[in-house]
Design a protein around this motif. Structure first.
Motif, PDB file in Angstrom:
ATOM      1  N   THR A   6       0.807  -1.189  -0.001  1.00 57.95           N
ATOM      2  CA  THR A   6      -0.034  -0.072  -0.170  1.00 57.95           C
ATOM      3  C   THR A   6       0.964   1.330  -0.002  1.00 57.95           C
ATOM      4  O   THR A   6       0.610   2.298  -0.614  1.00 57.95           O
ATOM      5  N   PHE A   7       2.028   1.238   0.643  1.00 60.86           N
ATOM      6  CA  PHE A   7       2.848   2.368   0.704  1.00 60.86           C
ATOM      7  C   PHE A   7       3.284   2.502  -0.703  1.00 60.86           C
ATOM      8  O   PHE A   7       3.547   3.793  -1.073  1.00 60.86           O
ATOM      9  N   GLU A   8       3.822   1.671  -1.549  1.00 58.73           N
ATOM     10  CA  GLU A   8       4.117   1.854  -3.056  1.00 58.73           C
ATOM     11  C   GLU A   8       3.022   2.148  -3.658  1.00 58.73           C
ATOM     12  O   GLU A   8       3.093   3.244  -4.494  1.00 58.73           O
ATOM     13  N   TYR A   9       1.849   1.832  -3.285  1.00 59.98           N
ATOM     14  CA  TYR A   9       0.631   2.257  -4.103  1.00 59.98           C
ATOM     15  C   TYR A   9       0.398   3.845  -3.985  1.00 59.98           C
ATOM     16  O   TYR A   9       0.215   4.511  -5.018  1.00 59.98           O
ATOM     17  N   PHE A  43      -2.818  -3.118  -9.340  1.00 60.17           N
ATOM     18  CA  PHE A  43      -2.910  -3.288  -7.794  1.00 60.17           C
ATOM     19  C   PHE A  43      -4.015  -3.263  -7.339  1.00 60.17           C
ATOM     20  O   PHE A  43      -4.726  -4.117  -6.492  1.00 60.17           O
ATOM     21  N   GLU A  44      -4.986  -2.330  -7.745  1.00 61.46           N
ATOM     22  CA  GLU A  44      -6.235  -2.154  -7.228  1.00 61.46           C
ATOM     23  C   GLU A  44      -7.324  -3.499  -7.598  1.00 61.46           C
ATOM     24  O   GLU A  44      -7.882  -3.898  -6.589  1.00 61.46           O
ATOM     25  N   ARG A  45      -7.061  -3.914  -8.628  1.00 60.96           N
ATOM     26  CA  ARG A  45      -7.833  -5.091  -9.179  1.00 60.96           C
ATOM     27  C   ARG A  45      -7.569  -6.327  -8.616  1.00 60.96           C
ATOM     28  O   ARG A  45      -8.381  -7.127  -8.038  1.00 60.96           O
ATOM     29  N   GLU A  46      -6.212  -6.738  -8.262  1.00 56.96           N
ATOM     30  CA  GLU A  46      -5.773  -7.914  -7.774  1.00 56.96           C
ATOM     31  C   GLU A  46      -5.625  -7.598  -6.069  1.00 56.96           C
ATOM     32  O   GLU A  46      -6.408  -8.507  -5.495  1.00 56.96           O
ATOM     33  N   ALA A  47      -4.989  -6.922  -5.463  1.00 60.81           N
ATOM     34  CA  ALA A  47      -4.599  -6.823  -4.481  1.00 60.81           C
ATOM     35  C   ALA A  47      -5.650  -6.279  -3.471  1.00 60.81           C
ATOM     36  O   ALA A  47      -6.015  -6.821  -2.233  1.00 60.81           O
ATOM     37  N   LEU A  48      -6.667  -5.450  -3.835  1.00 56.61           N
ATOM     38  CA  LEU A  48      -7.669  -4.849  -2.935  1.00 56.61           C
ATOM     39  C   LEU A  48      -8.895  -5.736  -2.886  1.00 56.61           C
ATOM     40  O   LEU A  48      -9.841  -5.570  -1.952  1.00 56.61           O
ATOM     41  N   LYS A  49      -8.949  -6.879  -3.763  1.00 53.74           N
ATOM     42  CA  LYS A  49     -10.019  -7.806  -3.456  1.00 53.74           C
ATOM     43  C   LYS A  49      -9.824  -8.795  -2.370  1.00 53.74           C
ATOM     44  O   LYS A  49     -10.888  -9.041  -1.766  1.00 53.74           O
ATOM     45  N   GLU A  50      -8.793  -8.922  -1.869  1.00 52.42           N
ATOM     46  CA  GLU A  50      -8.585  -9.893  -0.694  1.00 52.42           C
ATOM     47  C   GLU A  50      -8.730  -8.817   0.650  1.00 52.42           C
ATOM     48  O   GLU A  50      -9.312  -9.686   1.345  1.00 52.42           O
ATOM     49  N   GLU A  51      -8.513  -7.751   0.512  1.00 51.36           N
ATOM     50  CA  GLU A  51      -8.680  -6.619   1.816  1.00 51.36           C
ATOM     51  C   GLU A  51      -8.944  -5.429   1.274  1.00 51.36           C
ATOM     52  O   GLU A  51      -8.361  -5.112   0.566  1.00 51.36           O
ATOM     53  N   SER A  52      -9.563  -4.784   2.312  1.00 52.51           N
ATOM     54  CA  SER A  52      -9.975  -3.264   1.874  1.00 52.51           C
ATOM     55  C   SER A  52      -8.466  -2.470   1.954  1.00 52.51           C
ATOM     56  O   SER A  52      -7.646  -2.976   2.460  1.00 52.51           O
ATOM     57  N   GLN A  54      -8.033   0.144   3.741  1.00 53.56           N
ATOM     58  CA  GLN A  54      -7.663   0.510   4.982  1.00 53.56           C
ATOM     59  C   GLN A  54      -7.083  -0.469   5.656  1.00 53.56           C
ATOM     60  O   GLN A  54      -6.081  -0.442   6.449  1.00 53.56           O
ATOM     61  N   GLU A  55      -7.502  -1.747   5.448  1.00 50.48           N
ATOM     62  CA  GLU A  55      -7.042  -3.025   6.166  1.00 50.48           C
ATOM     63  C   GLU A  55      -5.661  -3.316   5.850  1.00 50.48           C
ATOM     64  O   GLU A  55      -4.821  -3.787   6.530  1.00 50.48           O
ATOM     65  N   ARG A  56      -5.472  -3.326   4.569  1.00 47.09           N
ATOM     66  CA  ARG A  56      -4.208  -3.201   3.901  1.00 47.09           C
ATOM     67  C   ARG A  56      -3.045  -2.238   4.500  1.00 47.09           C
ATOM     68  O   ARG A  56      -2.081  -2.828   5.092  1.00 47.09           O
ATOM     69  N   ILE A  58      -3.257  -0.599   7.320  1.00 48.95           N
ATOM     70  CA  ILE A  58      -3.192  -1.123   8.740  1.00 48.95           C
ATOM     71  C   ILE A  58      -1.912  -2.155   8.886  1.00 48.95           C
ATOM     72  O   ILE A  58      -1.025  -2.167   9.607  1.00 48.95           O
ATOM     73  N   SER A  59      -2.189  -3.003   8.147  1.00 48.70           N
ATOM     74  CA  SER A  59      -1.491  -4.474   7.998  1.00 48.70           C
ATOM     75  C   SER A  59      -0.004  -4.077   7.816  1.00 48.70           C
ATOM     76  O   SER A  59       0.931  -4.600   8.265  1.00 48.70           O
ATOM     77  N   ASP A  60       0.194  -3.233   6.723  1.00 49.96           N
ATOM     78  CA  ASP A  60       1.394  -2.768   6.013  1.00 49.96           C
ATOM     79  C   ASP A  60       2.145  -1.882   7.288  1.00 49.96           C
ATOM     80  O   ASP A  60       3.251  -2.209   7.608  1.00 49.96           O
ATOM     81  N   PHE A  61       1.490  -0.991   7.865  1.00 48.54           N
ATOM     82  CA  PHE A  61       1.875  -0.412   9.021  1.00 48.54           C
ATOM     83  C   PHE A  61       2.557  -0.934  10.095  1.00 48.54           C
ATOM     84  O   PHE A  61       3.562  -0.799  10.418  1.00 48.54           O
ATOM     85  N   LEU A  62       1.769  -2.091  10.607  1.00 49.56           N
ATOM     86  CA  LEU A  62       2.095  -3.031  11.689  1.00 49.56           C
ATOM     87  C   LEU A  62       3.136  -3.721  11.408  1.00 49.56           C
ATOM     88  O   LEU A  62       4.110  -4.072  12.152  1.00 49.56           O
ATOM     89  N   ASP A  63       3.393  -4.140  10.082  1.00 52.86           N
ATOM     90  CA  ASP A  63       4.295  -4.905   9.765  1.00 52.86           C
ATOM     91  C   ASP A  63       5.724  -4.241   9.429  1.00 52.86           C
ATOM     92  O   ASP A  63       6.771  -4.730   9.353  1.00 52.86           O
ATOM     93  N   ALA A  64       5.656  -2.970   9.377  1.00 54.10           N
ATOM     94  CA  ALA A  64       6.973  -2.146   9.078  1.00 54.10           C
ATOM     95  C   ALA A  64       7.490  -1.932  10.638  1.00 54.10           C
ATOM     96  O   ALA A  64       7.051  -0.899  11.068  1.00 54.10           O
ATOM     97  N   GLU A  65       8.329  -2.434  10.676  1.00 51.04           N
ATOM     98  CA  GLU A  65       9.153  -2.287  12.356  1.00 51.04           C
ATOM     99  C   GLU A  65       9.617  -0.796  12.446  1.00 51.04           C
ATOM    100  O   GLU A  65       9.543  -0.233  13.291  1.00 51.04           O
ATOM    101  N   HIS A  66      10.108  -0.261  11.555  1.00 52.49           N
ATOM    102  CA  HIS A  66      10.710   1.096  11.509  1.00 52.49           C
ATOM    103  C   HIS A  66       9.643   2.342  11.754  1.00 52.49           C
ATOM    104  O   HIS A  66       9.897   3.323  12.040  1.00 52.49           O
ATOM    105  N   LEU A  67       8.237   1.723  11.620  1.00 55.50           N
ATOM    106  CA  LEU A  67       7.221   2.611  11.542  1.00 55.50           C
ATOM    107  C   LEU A  67       6.654   2.617  13.036  1.00 55.50           C
ATOM    108  O   LEU A  67       6.132   3.509  13.722  1.00 55.50           O
TER     109      LEU A  67
END
Length: 69
Positions: A6-9, A43-52, A54-56, A58-67
């Protein structure tokens, strides 16, 4: 080009906005803009089908230790 997070997006969307704001650009920039827009659509077509988005984000933020600090 492939967008993997999502950050790249968001960065790509920002790049698209910067290109469009310039309003005068050559064929190379038009090609780059088209490439970026295709990557966003894919990206919108493929990745966002799995989760919204906002959910993506949040999960990217939690996975990024430096943040987390």
């Amino acid at each position: 080009m492939e967008i993997k997070s999502t950050f790249e997006y968001l960065k790509v969307l920002d790049s698209i906005a910067e290109i469009i704001d310039k309003r005068s650009f050559g064929p190379e920039v038009k090609l780059r803009l088209k490439e970026l827009m295709i990557a966003v659509k894919k990206f919108e077509r493929e990745a966002l089908k799995e989760e919204s988005a906002q959910e993506r984000l949040i999960s990217d933020f939690l996975d990024a230790e430096h943040l987390a600090n």
